[in-house]
Design an enzyme around this catalytic site. Structure first.
Site, PDB file in Angstrom:
ATOM      1  N   SER A 116       0.739  -1.024  -0.052  1.00  0.00           N
ATOM      2  CA  SER A 116       0.083  -0.082  -0.055  1.00  0.00           C
ATOM      3  C   SER A 116       0.707   1.194  -0.138  1.00  0.00           C
ATOM      4  O   SER A 116       0.725   1.467   0.947  1.00  0.00           O
ATOM      5  CB  SER A 116      -0.798  -0.150   0.932  1.00  0.00           C
ATOM      6  OG  SER A 116      -0.262   0.477   2.454  1.00  0.00           O
ATOM      7  N   HIS A 134      -3.045  -6.019   2.048  1.00  0.00           N
ATOM      8  CA  HIS A 134      -1.903  -7.084   2.408  1.00  0.00           C
ATOM      9  C   HIS A 134      -2.290  -8.341   2.386  1.00  0.00           C
ATOM     10  O   HIS A 134      -2.447  -9.615   2.713  1.00  0.00           O
ATOM     11  CB  HIS A 134      -1.809  -6.531   3.883  1.00  0.00           C
ATOM     12  CG  HIS A 134      -1.171  -5.299   3.439  1.00  0.00           C
ATOM     13  ND1 HIS A 134      -0.353  -5.246   5.192  1.00  0.00           N
ATOM     14  CD2 HIS A 134      -0.234  -4.290   3.275  1.00  0.00           C
ATOM     15  CE1 HIS A 134       0.384  -3.518   4.892  1.00  0.00           C
ATOM     16  NE2 HIS A 134       0.083  -4.019   3.987  1.00  0.00           N
ATOM     17  N   GLN A 152      -7.001  -2.179   6.339  1.00  0.00           N
ATOM     18  CA  GLN A 152      -5.695  -3.113   6.820  1.00  0.00           C
ATOM     19  C   GLN A 152      -4.942  -3.571   7.961  1.00  0.00           C
ATOM     20  O   GLN A 152      -5.002  -4.368   7.377  1.00  0.00           O
ATOM     21  CB  GLN A 152      -4.947  -1.917   6.113  1.00  0.00           C
ATOM     22  CG  GLN A 152      -3.225  -2.497   5.231  1.00  0.00           C
ATOM     23  CD  GLN A 152      -2.592  -1.683   4.786  1.00  0.00           C
ATOM     24  OE1 GLN A 152      -2.305  -1.098   3.107  1.00  0.00           O
ATOM     25  NE2 GLN A 152      -1.678  -1.130   5.254  1.00  0.00           N
ATOM     26  N   GLU A 153      -5.356  -2.851   9.275  1.00  0.00           N
ATOM     27  CA  GLU A 153      -4.547  -3.458   9.821  1.00  0.00           C
ATOM     28  C   GLU A 153      -5.667  -2.983  11.349  1.00  0.00           C
ATOM     29  O   GLU A 153      -5.296  -1.824  11.261  1.00  0.00           O
ATOM     30  CB  GLU A 153      -3.551  -2.696  10.199  1.00  0.00           C
ATOM     31  CG  GLU A 153      -2.114  -3.233   8.520  1.00  0.00           C
ATOM     32  CD  GLU A 153      -0.936  -2.351   9.097  1.00  0.00           C
ATOM     33  OE1 GLU A 153      -0.137  -2.002  10.027  1.00  0.00           O
ATOM     34  OE2 GLU A 153      -0.271  -1.558   7.648  1.00  0.00           O
ATOM     35  N   GLU A 211       1.406  -9.592   6.781  1.00  0.00           N
ATOM     36  CA  GLU A 211       2.431  -9.264   7.563  1.00  0.00           C
ATOM     37  C   GLU A 211       2.657 -10.779   8.486  1.00  0.00           C
ATOM     38  O   GLU A 211       2.502  -9.836   9.711  1.00  0.00           O
ATOM     39  CB  GLU A 211       1.864  -7.856   8.319  1.00  0.00           C
ATOM     40  CG  GLU A 211       2.422  -6.787   7.119  1.00  0.00           C
ATOM     41  CD  GLU A 211       2.176  -5.415   7.481  1.00  0.00           C
ATOM     42  OE1 GLU A 211       1.828  -5.351   8.723  1.00  0.00           O
ATOM     43  OE2 GLU A 211       2.371  -4.247   6.772  1.00  0.00           O
ATOM     44  N   ASP A 234      -3.826   1.005  11.553  1.00  0.00           N
ATOM     45  CA  ASP A 234      -4.330   1.503   9.470  1.00  0.00           C
ATOM     46  C   ASP A 234      -5.060   1.692   8.836  1.00  0.00           C
ATOM     47  O   ASP A 234      -5.266   0.371   8.317  1.00  0.00           O
ATOM     48  CB  ASP A 234      -2.736   1.190   9.723  1.00  0.00           C
ATOM     49  CG  ASP A 234      -2.363   1.724   8.495  1.00  0.00           C
ATOM     50  OD1 ASP A 234      -2.974   2.031   8.088  1.00  0.00           O
ATOM     51  OD2 ASP A 234      -1.401   0.769   7.522  1.00  0.00           O
ATOM     52  N   GLU A 289      -4.368   5.566  12.128  1.00  0.00           N
ATOM     53  CA  GLU A 289      -2.995   5.694  10.885  1.00  0.00           C
ATOM     54  C   GLU A 289      -3.431   5.813   9.722  1.00  0.00           C
ATOM     55  O   GLU A 289      -4.843   5.037   8.897  1.00  0.00           O
ATOM     56  CB  GLU A 289      -1.810   4.326  10.675  1.00  0.00           C
ATOM     57  CG  GLU A 289      -0.986   4.727   9.891  1.00  0.00           C
ATOM     58  CD  GLU A 289       0.624   3.959   9.289  1.00  0.00           C
ATOM     59  OE1 GLU A 289       0.458   2.855  10.758  1.00  0.00           O
ATOM     60  OE2 GLU A 289       0.550   3.274   8.340  1.00  0.00           O
ATOM     61  N   ASP A 341       1.245   8.103   7.340  1.00  0.00           N
ATOM     62  CA  ASP A 341       1.971   7.619   6.154  1.00  0.00           C
ATOM     63  C   ASP A 341       2.064   7.797   5.606  1.00  0.00           C
ATOM     64  O   ASP A 341       2.790   8.777   4.622  1.00  0.00           O
ATOM     65  CB  ASP A 341       1.382   6.080   6.763  1.00  0.00           C
ATOM     66  CG  ASP A 341       2.140   4.998   6.246  1.00  0.00           C
ATOM     67  OD1 ASP A 341       3.026   5.279   5.096  1.00  0.00           O
ATOM     68  OD2 ASP A 341       1.261   4.008   5.906  1.00  0.00           O
ATOM     69  N   LYS A 365       9.451   5.278   7.660  1.00  0.00           N
ATOM     70  CA  LYS A 365       9.453   3.882   6.217  1.00  0.00           C
ATOM     71  C   LYS A 365      11.039   4.512   6.424  1.00  0.00           C
ATOM     72  O   LYS A 365      11.168   4.924   5.020  1.00  0.00           O
ATOM     73  CB  LYS A 365       9.005   4.000   6.242  1.00  0.00           C
ATOM     74  CG  LYS A 365       7.594   3.609   6.901  1.00  0.00           C
ATOM     75  CD  LYS A 365       6.640   3.274   5.406  1.00  0.00           C
ATOM     76  CE  LYS A 365       5.485   1.993   5.893  1.00  0.00           C
ATOM     77  NZ  LYS A 365       4.253   2.344   5.146  1.00  0.00           N
ATOM     78  N   HIS A 378       7.936  -1.172  10.078  1.00  0.00           N
ATOM     79  CA  HIS A 378       8.702  -1.573   8.438  1.00  0.00           C
ATOM     80  C   HIS A 378       7.326  -1.944   7.311  1.00  0.00           C
ATOM     81  O   HIS A 378       6.475  -0.893   7.016  1.00  0.00           O
ATOM     82  CB  HIS A 378       7.884  -2.951   9.191  1.00  0.00           C
ATOM     83  CG  HIS A 378       6.604  -3.807   9.678  1.00  0.00           C
ATOM     84  ND1 HIS A 378       5.982  -4.739   9.558  1.00  0.00           N
ATOM     85  CD2 HIS A 378       4.982  -2.860   9.517  1.00  0.00           C
ATOM     86  CE1 HIS A 378       5.114  -5.028   9.818  1.00  0.00           C
ATOM     87  NE2 HIS A 378       4.520  -3.417   9.794  1.00  0.00           N
ATOM     88  N   ARG A 379       7.512  -2.444   6.608  1.00  0.00           N
ATOM     89  CA  ARG A 379       6.796  -1.895   5.322  1.00  0.00           C
ATOM     90  C   ARG A 379       6.540  -3.709   5.134  1.00  0.00           C
ATOM     91  O   ARG A 379       6.460  -4.776   6.168  1.00  0.00           O
ATOM     92  CB  ARG A 379       8.169  -2.595   4.502  1.00  0.00           C
ATOM     93  CG  ARG A 379       7.757  -1.338   4.060  1.00  0.00           C
ATOM     94  CD  ARG A 379       7.775   0.139   4.286  1.00  0.00           C
ATOM     95  NE  ARG A 379       6.401   0.151   3.611  1.00  0.00           N
ATOM     96  CZ  ARG A 379       6.145   1.236   2.349  1.00  0.00           C
ATOM     97  NH1 ARG A 379       7.435   1.685   2.216  1.00  0.00           N
ATOM     98  NH2 ARG A 379       5.142   1.369   1.850  1.00  0.00           N
ATOM     99  N   SER A 380       5.185  -4.775   4.518  1.00  0.00           N
ATOM    100  CA  SER A 380       4.537  -5.093   4.678  1.00  0.00           C
ATOM    101  C   SER A 380       5.500  -6.429   4.186  1.00  0.00           C
ATOM    102  O   SER A 380       5.188  -7.299   4.295  1.00  0.00           O
ATOM    103  CB  SER A 380       3.407  -5.092   3.480  1.00  0.00           C
ATOM    104  OG  SER A 380       3.622  -4.585   2.212  1.00  0.00           O
ATOM    105  N   LYS A 413       6.247  -0.156  14.945  1.00  0.00           N
ATOM    106  CA  LYS A 413       4.719  -0.923  14.094  1.00  0.00           C
ATOM    107  C   LYS A 413       5.785  -2.273  13.680  1.00  0.00           C
ATOM    108  O   LYS A 413       6.529  -1.273  12.183  1.00  0.00           O
ATOM    109  CB  LYS A 413       4.381  -0.283  13.371  1.00  0.00           C
ATOM    110  CG  LYS A 413       3.156  -0.602  12.779  1.00  0.00           C
ATOM    111  CD  LYS A 413       1.831  -0.349  11.610  1.00  0.00           C
ATOM    112  CE  LYS A 413       2.366   0.268  10.568  1.00  0.00           C
ATOM    113  NZ  LYS A 413       1.264   0.011   9.163  1.00  0.00           N
TER     114      LYS A 413
HETATM  115  C1  2PG Z   1       1.266   0.819   6.299  1.00  0.00           C
HETATM  116  C2  2PG Z   1       2.568  -0.700   5.971  1.00  0.00           C
HETATM  117  C3  2PG Z   1       3.052  -1.589   6.569  1.00  0.00           C
HETATM  118  P1  2PG Z   1       3.030  -1.150   3.008  1.00  0.00           P
HETATM  119  O1  2PG Z   1       0.765   0.348   4.703  1.00  0.00           O
HETATM  120  O2  2PG Z   1       1.404   1.227   7.144  1.00  0.00           O
HETATM  121  O3  2PG Z   1       2.303  -1.938   7.886  1.00  0.00           O
HETATM  122  O4  2PG Z   1       2.098  -1.073   4.829  1.00  0.00           O
HETATM  123  O5  2PG Z   1       4.220  -1.951   3.563  1.00  0.00           O
HETATM  124  O6  2PG Z   1       1.815  -2.248   2.591  1.00  0.00           O
HETATM  125  O7  2PG Z   1       2.938   0.118   3.121  1.00  0.00           O
HETATM  126 MG    MG Z   2       0.135   2.653   6.608  1.00  0.00          MG
END
Ligand code: 2PG
Ligand code: MG
Length: 400
Positions: free
Chosen positions: A42, A146, A154-155, A196, A232, A275, A299, A324, A352-354, A375
């Site tokens: 994402s 994801h 998403q989270e 993730e 998120d 987020e 983000d 990130k 982190h990233r996914s 995170k």
């Molecule tokens: C996010 C990230 C990590 P992605 O959106 O915050 O959880 O996802 O790395 O796919 O952007």
């Molecule tokens: Mg995010």
């Protein structure tokens, strides 16, 4: 001070089975650092550009490596990162790829730490830290980009805000993850895992809220400290710019409705963290929601970019920033974003990233910068690599 003597680049696998860039940096005195670029699914529209790994490597070998080898002192991280920017000569690392840049930047920092014999978090500025460790936000249920056919949000992130130590917090998030599994099973809901490691059941967001609230309460009772949760939303992914609405499984919401919806969720579930509740261009909406309470984190809104963060600060958009390193391309830029955030009362959340590797740089970065949150998932080898490293750093610093 010792010069970079060699930069080696290669392709390795990330946690999704995709190829990514890994860098080794060797110094004249025999220091060594290795780091790999993560990768998002994402991704924000304004992120630095990730190139195909083989192209990124070829371009970095041509433009960046000759400017580094025998020319740059490895302990001077700003010079390493300035050299990467000069070699790239674009605003968004579209020439050598943010994936090559971030891998080299992080590997150089590790090589410098190796030369001094200090752990990476100390080299990155953490010698006087260690009293306040970051609270890990652990992804326990998710969907969006994801996982297919799962939640729209998403989270769902377990937030063990009352944990007495990082180790307790990490174990609590894993226990919430397990509890969610048990609750899904009780309800007869099958669930695989998303990118993730979070459960990715085919349920709507409402049911996910019920389950995660029940799981965090149950584990909090067991461990005896406060566990809240957060989200998120990754709302840029669900935003339909033509119709100006957010598209959920069975419904749509315009911007005002989205703001009300999220504000109600914050109140109903006492959310510790939200987020990207709105689209990545909606500074105004972020500002409105920030006034309504809790941590609102940008983000895709900020993409670890100080210029976008400055615009947010001016407008009162959000009160936290996700950091990130690969979104912006170098460690120096990531640290600049953290510093600007802290100066202006924004909480940095290192992330982190996914798509991840076993690289642990972000655990060190979080401790080094005194970030209040990190995170980096709850379970899964590429996630536990960072979580276990945090536990080790905590032990190292606190002599537990
Ligand atoms: C996010 C990230 C990590 P992605 O959106 O915050 O959880 O996802 O790395 O796919 O952007
Ligand atoms: Mg995010």
């Amino acid at each position: 001070m010792t010069l970079v003597s060699e930069v080696r680049l290669r392709q390795v696998l990330d946690s999704r089975g995709n190829r990514t860039v890994e860098a080794d940096v060797v110094t004249e005195s025999g220091g060594f650092g290795r780091a790999a670029a993560p990768s998002g699914a994402s991704t924000g529209e304004y992120e630095a550009i990730e190139l195909d790994p083989s192209e990124a490597i070829a371009s970095a070998r041509e433009h960046a490596v000759p400017r580094l080898e025998g020319k740059v002192y490895v302990g001077d991280q700003r010079d390493v990162d300035r050299t990467l920017r000069a070699a790239d000569a674009t605003d968004d690392f579209s020439e050598i790829g943010a994936n090559s840049a971030v891998a080299i930047s992080m590997a150089a920092a590790k090589a410098a730490a190796d030369v001094t014999g200090a752990p990476l978090y100390q080299h990155l500025g953490g010698a006087f830290r260690g009293e306040a460790f970051p609270t890990p936000l652990g992804n326990v249920v998710g969907g969006g980009e994801h996982a297919a056919d799962a939640t729209a949000i998403q989270e769902f992130l377990s937030a063990p805000v009352g944990a007495p130590s990082v180790q307790d917090a990490v174990f609590a998030n894993a226990a919430v993850h397990q509890e969610v599994h048990d609750l899904l099973e009780e309800r007869g809901i099958a669930a695989g895992k998303g990118d993730e490691g979070a459960w990715a059941p085919s349920i709507d967001d409402e049911e996910a809220f019920e389950i995660v609230a029940e799981a965090t309460d149950a584990v909090a009772d067991e461990v005896g400290f406060e566990i809240r949760f957060g989200l998120d939303v990754a709302a840029a992914e669900m935003y339909d710019a033509d119709d100006e609405e957010y598209v959920y499984r069975d419904t749509t919401r315009d911007t005002d409705e989205q703001i009300e919806y999220v504000a109600d969720l914050v109140e109903e579930y006492d959310l510790a963290y939200v987020e990207d509740p709105l689209d990545e261009d909606d500074y105004e909406g972020f500002a409105e929601l920030t006034d309504r309470g809790t941590l609102i984190c940008g983000d895709d809104l900020f993409v670890t970019n100080v210029e976008r963060l400055e615009a947010g600060i001016e407008q009162g958009a959000a009160n936290a920033i996700l950091v990130k390193p690969n979104q912006i391309g170098t460690l120096s830029d990531a640290v600049d974003a953290v510093e600007l955030a802290v100066e202006n009362g924004y909480k940095p959340v290192i992330s982190h990233r996914s798509g991840e590797t076993e690289d642990t740089t972000i655990a060190h970065l979080a401790v080094a910068t005194g970030a209040p949150y990190i995170k980096t998932g709850a379970v899964g080898g590429e996630r536990t690599a960072k979580l276990n490293e945090l536990i080790r750093i905590e032990q190292n610093v606190s002599r537990l």
